[in-house]
Scaffold this active site. Structure first.
Site, short mmCIF file in Angstrom:
data_model
loop_
_atom_site.label_atom_id
_atom_site.label_comp_id
_atom_site.label_asym_id
_atom_site.label_seq_id
_atom_site.Cartn_x
_atom_site.Cartn_y
_atom_site.Cartn_z
N THR A 246 0.90 -1.03 0.08
CA THR A 246 0.00 -0.03 0.02
C THR A 246 0.89 1.07 -0.12
OG1 THR A 246 -1.84 -1.04 1.04
CG2 THR A 246 -1.54 1.22 1.29
N CYS A 302 -0.73 -12.09 -0.35
CA CYS A 302 -1.34 -10.60 -0.11
C CYS A 302 -2.68 -10.85 0.56
CB CYS A 302 -1.81 -9.69 -1.24
SG CYS A 302 -2.43 -10.87 -2.49
N GLU A 401 0.32 -5.50 8.08
CA GLU A 401 0.69 -6.45 7.22
C GLU A 401 1.99 -6.94 7.60
OE1 GLU A 401 0.99 -5.83 3.07
OE2 GLU A 401 -0.07 -7.78 2.75
P1 NAD Z 1 6.74 -3.32 -2.60
O1 NAD Z 1 5.56 -2.29 -2.50
O2 NAD Z 1 7.90 -3.10 -1.81
O3 NAD Z 1 7.29 -3.35 -4.11
C1 NAD Z 1 6.58 -3.81 -5.21
C2 NAD Z 1 7.23 -3.26 -6.38
O4 NAD Z 1 7.15 -1.78 -6.48
C3 NAD Z 1 8.47 -3.79 -6.66
O5 NAD Z 1 8.92 -3.96 -8.15
C4 NAD Z 1 9.47 -2.58 -6.26
O6 NAD Z 1 10.56 -2.65 -6.73
C5 NAD Z 1 8.46 -1.43 -6.74
N1 NAD Z 1 8.89 -0.33 -5.72
C6 NAD Z 1 9.14 0.06 -4.51
N2 NAD Z 1 9.63 1.02 -4.13
C7 NAD Z 1 8.97 1.81 -5.16
C8 NAD Z 1 9.10 3.25 -5.40
N3 NAD Z 1 9.55 4.03 -4.57
N4 NAD Z 1 8.83 3.87 -6.46
C9 NAD Z 1 8.42 2.72 -7.60
N5 NAD Z 1 8.33 1.56 -7.46
C10 NAD Z 1 8.80 1.04 -6.19
O7 NAD Z 1 5.97 -4.70 -2.34
P2 NAD Z 1 6.61 -6.13 -2.24
O8 NAD Z 1 7.47 -6.15 -1.08
O9 NAD Z 1 7.15 -6.54 -3.36
O10 NAD Z 1 5.40 -7.05 -2.12
C11 NAD Z 1 4.69 -7.47 -1.00
C12 NAD Z 1 3.37 -6.46 -0.92
O11 NAD Z 1 2.79 -7.08 -2.23
C13 NAD Z 1 2.56 -6.72 -0.05
O12 NAD Z 1 1.86 -5.64 0.55
C14 NAD Z 1 1.32 -7.61 -0.58
O13 NAD Z 1 0.47 -7.65 0.11
C15 NAD Z 1 1.07 -7.01 -1.93
N6 NAD Z 1 0.49 -7.88 -2.84
C16 NAD Z 1 -0.75 -7.68 -3.19
C17 NAD Z 1 -1.41 -8.48 -4.07
C18 NAD Z 1 -2.73 -8.21 -4.54
O14 NAD Z 1 -3.24 -8.77 -5.47
N7 NAD Z 1 -3.43 -7.22 -3.82
C19 NAD Z 1 -0.57 -9.66 -4.56
C20 NAD Z 1 0.44 -9.89 -4.27
C21 NAD Z 1 1.20 -9.06 -3.38
#
Ligand code: NAD
Length: 497
Positions: A246, A302, A401
């Site tokens: 989020t 998630c 989370e």
């Molecule tokens: P994250 O938000 O850290 O990263 C997700 C993506 O965003 C990665 O590719 C990352 O490199 C990029 N990112 C990170 N910081 C950024 C920034 N400042 N600017 C632009 N891009 C940026 O998430 P994560 O740790 O990779 O994954 C876990 C999260 O994903 C959990 O919160 C989980 O609930 C969520 N998730 C949601 C679903 C859904 O369908 N709702 C499915 C899977 C995972």
């Protein structure tokens, strides 16, 4: 014996060849600045390979290639039945390379090979095949005008889509975006998470082998603050389709507002309540589902059922039944086909999860099982199933989370109390309810604020149903025919007659 159990995965892993450069305009290229980052195996802490660290210059090249392909019409204006054939071949090539892709997924992010081979890779292929099959069956509309006009309501692809995805189901999350985005004729620039770039890089080549024209799919591995932000702020990206936290979802809203008002679709975090009513039938079976609901994929899901809401009359009995699954779910070598719980994705994330466990202890929750790092001698990042009982809704472990194998059991008094606790969250992704009473089920289904509600089951779905959340779990939906809407815009063509 299943294929996963028969394969010698360690032997196959030794023979793997990693694709570790960016994929731009149909070929592998190093990052313009020559930088790389270490791709680390969470099972051992060892470096698997060094991957191109893309920055804004690489993103510019990828977006330019995607734009050129889009404007040329080579894909965007191809007949849907022909796009279908290409995507069907792509899906088949993913299946043909299932062993290699499952290995890449497991080595890269630590999930058990039994899951990557039986779930991640087949479901990724099925997702691409679903949108391939759908795309020549979707009709546009003719509006009910007076007979002096013919008004067409047409769907058109948006143009260049940036897909930014997380590491928990690296290929599957990418395919949830690629399937509908490509089927509707868009070009895509995919940014995998820095923790898990390997399968995305490999399938880009398979897509071209299937007949996808060069430039229609580009992959830019790299960090969020560099490659991710460059995509979010790019003036020539028409839409960002994001899955992740989020916190980062909010950044994409900001990037959009500060750049070209690109469309943004967000699939973000969750804190799923898993409610067990006192009349629920077969507590043994429900305990198995509750354990699977939180410990599958190391809890890095998630919609993991991380808040177990149990009626106060059965709470101790039920929590003991869930805890009884801990021995068989002890973390093991992800390449061992009998392992059911693998390694957490990286050291930093493991430390974050352990931090939440400390917080649970210090805020007064009762630790029932787990709680300490294990298998340190491997160099990997392993945390066992951890269960806290007597958690109150205000505790940090009940609100934030954790994204790890940590379950918070919260007692409730009656249905109203359960629904109040369930809805007392910034998230609204999933929810589950076990009851024998059909009225209770329907009442709860109407009142719980979540995008997906499971009744007398957990995490059951397939590609035919939409997936996504309410509240700060995001907006827009992945999967099902509804996903086609977010990759298209409506155009009205009014013809005077
Ligand atoms: P994250 O938000 O850290 O990263 C997700 C993506 O965003 C990665 O590719 C990352 O490199 C990029 N990112 C990170 N910081 C950024 C920034 N400042 N600017 C632009 N891009 C940026 O998430 P994560 O740790 O990779 O994954 C876990 C999260 O994903 C959990 O919160 C989980 O609930 C969520 N998730 C949601 C679903 C859904 O369908 N709702 C499915 C899977 C995972």
């Amino acid at each position: 014996m299943s294929a996963a159990l028969k394969t010698d995965w360690h032997d196959q892993a030794r023979r793997l060849d990693y694709r570790n450069q960016a994929f731009i305009d149909g070929r592998y290229v190093p990052a313009a600045g020559g930088k790389t980052f270490d791709c680390v195996s969470p099972a051992t802490g060892q470096v698997l390979t060094k991957v191109a660290a893309c920055e804004s210059e690489d993103v510019d090249r990828a977006v330019a290639s995607a734009r050129k392909a889009f404007e040329s019409g080579v894909w965007s204006r191809m007949a849907p039945r022909d796009r279908k054939r290409v995507l069907q071949r792509f899906a088949q090539l993913i299946l043909d390379h299932a062993t290699e892709l499952a290995l890449l997924e497991t080595l890269d992010m630590g999930k058990p090979i039994r899951d990557s081979s039986s779930i991640d890779i087949p479901l990724s292929a099925r997702c691409i095949a679903y949108y391939a099959e759908a795309i020549d069956k979707v009709y546009d509309q003719v509006a009910p005008t007076a007979d002096n006009a013919l008004a067409l309501v047409l769907r058109e692809p948006l143009g260049v889509i940036a897909a930014v995805v997380p590491w928990n189901f690296p290929l599957m999350m990418a395919c949830w975006k690629l399937g509908p985005a490509l089927a509707t004729g868009n070009s895509v620039v995919l940014k995998p998470a820095e923790q898990s770039p390997l399968t995305a890089l490999r399938v880009a080549e398979l897509a071209v082998e299937a007949g996808l024209p060069a430039g229609v799919l580009n992959v830019v591995p790299g960090f969020g603050e560099t490659a991710g932000q460059a995509l979010g702020r790019h003036m020539d990206v028409d839409m960002v389709t994001f899955t992740g936290s989020t916190e980062v979802g909010k950044y994409f809203m900001k990037y959009s507002g500060e750049s070209n008002l690109k469309r943004v679709s967000l699939e973000c975090g969750g804190k799923t309540p898993h409610i067990v009513m006192p009349d629920a039938e077969n507590l043994d079976r429900i305990a198995a589902e509750a354990a699977g609901g939180i410990f599958f994929n190391q809890g890095e899901v998630c919609n993991a059922g991380s808040r177990l809401l149990v009626h106060e009359s059965i709470k101790d009995e039920f929590v003991a039944k869930v805890a009884a699954y801990a021995p068989e779910l002890q973390p093991g070598d992800p390449l061992d086909p009998t392992t059911k719980l693998g390694a957490l994705v990286e050291r930093r994330h493991m430390e974050r999860v352990l931090g939440y466990i400390d917080r649970g202890r210090s805020e007064g929750a009762r630790l029932v099982v787990g709680g300490e790092r294990v298998r340190q001698e491997t160099g990997g990042y392993y945390v066992p199933p951890t269960i806290f009982a007597d958690v109150t809704p205000g505790m940090t472990i009940a609100r934030e989370e954790i994204f790890g194998p940590v379950l918070s059991a919260i007692p409730f008094k009656d249905l109203d109390d359960a629904i109040r606790i369930a809805n007392d969250s910034i998230y609204g992704l999933g929810a589950a309810l076990w009851t024998r009473d059909i009225t209770t089920a329907h009442r709860a289904a109407r009142r719980i604020r979540a995008g997906i509600l499971y009744v007398n089951t957990y995490d059951s779905d397939d590609i035919t149903t939409p997936f996504g959340g309410f509240k700060q779990s995001g907006f827009g939906r992945d999967k099902s025919l509804h996903a086609l809407d977010k990759y298209t815009d409506l155009k009205t063509v009014w013809i005077g007659l």
